[in-house]
Design an enzyme around this catalytic site. Structure first.
Site, short mmCIF file in Angstrom:
data_model
loop_
_atom_site.label_atom_id
_atom_site.label_comp_id
_atom_site.label_asym_id
_atom_site.label_seq_id
_atom_site.Cartn_x
_atom_site.Cartn_y
_atom_site.Cartn_z
N GLY A 1 0.84 -1.19 0.00
CA GLY A 1 0.00 0.00 0.00
C GLY A 1 0.88 1.24 0.00
O GLY A 1 2.07 1.17 0.31
N GLN B 1 3.05 9.95 1.72
CA GLN B 1 4.40 9.37 1.68
C GLN B 1 5.21 9.84 0.49
O GLN B 1 6.43 9.73 0.49
CB GLN B 1 4.32 7.84 1.66
CG GLN B 1 3.81 7.25 2.97
CD GLN B 1 3.64 5.75 2.87
OE1 GLN B 1 2.65 5.27 2.35
NE2 GLN B 1 4.61 4.99 3.34
N CYS C 1 6.45 -0.44 7.18
CA CYS C 1 6.11 0.82 6.52
C CYS C 1 7.26 1.26 5.63
O CYS C 1 8.41 1.28 6.08
CB CYS C 1 5.80 1.90 7.56
SG CYS C 1 5.30 3.45 6.81
N LEU C 2 6.95 1.62 4.40
CA LEU C 2 7.98 2.05 3.45
C LEU C 2 8.66 3.34 3.93
O LEU C 2 9.77 3.64 3.50
CB LEU C 2 7.38 2.25 2.06
CG LEU C 2 6.87 0.97 1.37
CD1 LEU C 2 6.14 1.33 0.08
CD2 LEU C 2 8.02 0.01 1.09
N HIS D 1 -3.78 1.57 8.33
CA HIS D 1 -2.39 2.05 8.26
C HIS D 1 -2.29 3.24 7.29
O HIS D 1 -1.65 4.25 7.60
CB HIS D 1 -1.50 0.88 7.82
CG HIS D 1 -0.06 1.19 7.58
ND1 HIS D 1 0.96 0.67 8.36
CD2 HIS D 1 0.57 1.96 6.66
CE1 HIS D 1 2.13 1.11 7.91
NE2 HIS D 1 1.92 1.90 6.87
N GLU D 2 -2.94 3.12 6.13
CA GLU D 2 -2.85 4.18 5.11
C GLU D 2 -3.63 5.43 5.53
O GLU D 2 -3.18 6.56 5.30
CB GLU D 2 -3.36 3.67 3.76
CG GLU D 2 -2.68 2.43 3.21
CD GLU D 2 -1.17 2.50 3.16
OE1 GLU D 2 -0.59 3.60 3.26
OE2 GLU D 2 -0.54 1.44 3.04
N HIS E 1 -1.61 7.49 7.73
CA HIS E 1 -0.67 8.35 6.98
C HIS E 1 -1.36 9.66 6.56
O HIS E 1 -0.78 10.74 6.67
CB HIS E 1 -0.16 7.66 5.73
CG HIS E 1 1.00 6.73 5.94
ND1 HIS E 1 2.18 7.13 6.50
CD2 HIS E 1 1.14 5.42 5.64
CE1 HIS E 1 3.02 6.09 6.53
NE2 HIS E 1 2.41 5.03 6.03
O1 GNR Z 1 4.22 -2.54 2.36
C1 GNR Z 1 3.60 -2.43 3.42
N1 GNR Z 1 3.33 -3.54 4.13
C2 GNR Z 1 2.46 -3.54 5.22
C3 GNR Z 1 2.43 -4.66 6.02
C4 GNR Z 1 1.58 -4.73 7.08
C5 GNR Z 1 0.73 -3.68 7.35
C6 GNR Z 1 0.76 -2.54 6.59
C7 GNR Z 1 1.61 -2.48 5.51
S1 GNR Z 1 1.62 -1.07 4.52
C8 GNR Z 1 3.24 -1.10 3.91
C9 GNR Z 1 3.44 -0.01 2.87
C10 GNR Z 1 3.30 1.33 3.53
O2 GNR Z 1 4.14 1.85 4.21
N2 GNR Z 1 2.15 1.92 3.37
O3 GNR Z 1 1.92 3.09 3.99
NI NI Z 2 3.22 3.11 5.73
#
Ligand code: GNR
Ligand code: NI
Length: 169
Positions: free
Chosen positions: A47, A52, A94-95, A136-137, A140
């Site tokens: 995601g 980001q 998280c990236l 999670h998104e 952000h």
């Molecule tokens: O790549 C991603 N893997 C992930 C794994 C578990 C829960 C959430 C994520 S999102 C993350 C990519 C990212 O940072 N999205 O904001």
């Molecule tokens: Ni993230």
């Protein structure tokens, strides 16, 4: 052609901005969504939120498939918790916080509402990883990060480590 965008890394203060609602469903929005999908695939993420890539609008892209061929786009995503007592624990990455994983407990039963690139409103009660990933998104988009769920001590350690890595590059 899609363009690969630069992903902001914690503790970059731009990750703390609150994103604005999308009101114009135009070619420009579609282009950004496609560039974000490219960026997400290149980084092997599942995601990516516009925040980001330093675009502060409420846009999220995702692909939860093994084959990496089911791109999804969520414009103005929102959710409502249906059962606040039912939490699901999942190890998240998280990236924007490379090298750190953390198990986070989030509500497991939500109703998700979003728009597509045409501005049509859609609704779903998701199952599994989508439930975790969309929360999670949306965090952000609200300037919130995984590290906000851990202790201040741990957060400071992660901050120092990533700042050191950043200076070395
Ligand atoms: O790549 C991603 N893997 C992930 C794994 C578990 C829960 C959430 C994520 S999102 C993350 C990519 C990212 O940072 N999205 O904001
Ligand atoms: Ni993230």
């Amino acid at each position: 052609m899609a363009k690969k965008l630069n992903i902001l890394i914690f503790p970059d203060p731009r990750l703390r901005k609150v994103a604005e609602k999308v009101t114009k469903f135009d070619k420009c929005l579609e282009k950004l969504a496609n560039d974000m999908l490219d960026t997400m695939y290149e980084a092997n993420g599942i995601g990516l939120a516009a925040t980001q890539v330093d675009k502060h609008i409420r846009l999220v892209v995702m692909d939860l498939s093994e084959e990496r061929n089911e791109p999804r786009i969520f414009v103005n995503p929102e959710y409502e918790v249906l059962d606040g007592h039912n939490l699901f624990e999942f190890e998240e990455g998280c990236l924007s916080i490379p090298g750190f994983n953390e198990t986070i407990a989030r509500p497991d039963k939500i109703r998700l509402i979003w728009q597509n690139l045409s501005g049509e409103t859609l609704e779903d009660t998701p199952e599994g990883i989508l439930t975790v990933c969309i929360q999670h998104e949306i965090d952000h988009l609200d300037g919130k990060l995984m590290v906000d769920y851990v202790s201040a001590l741990k957060r400071d350690r992660i901050r120092s480590k990533l700042l050191k890595d950043f200076k070395r590059n």
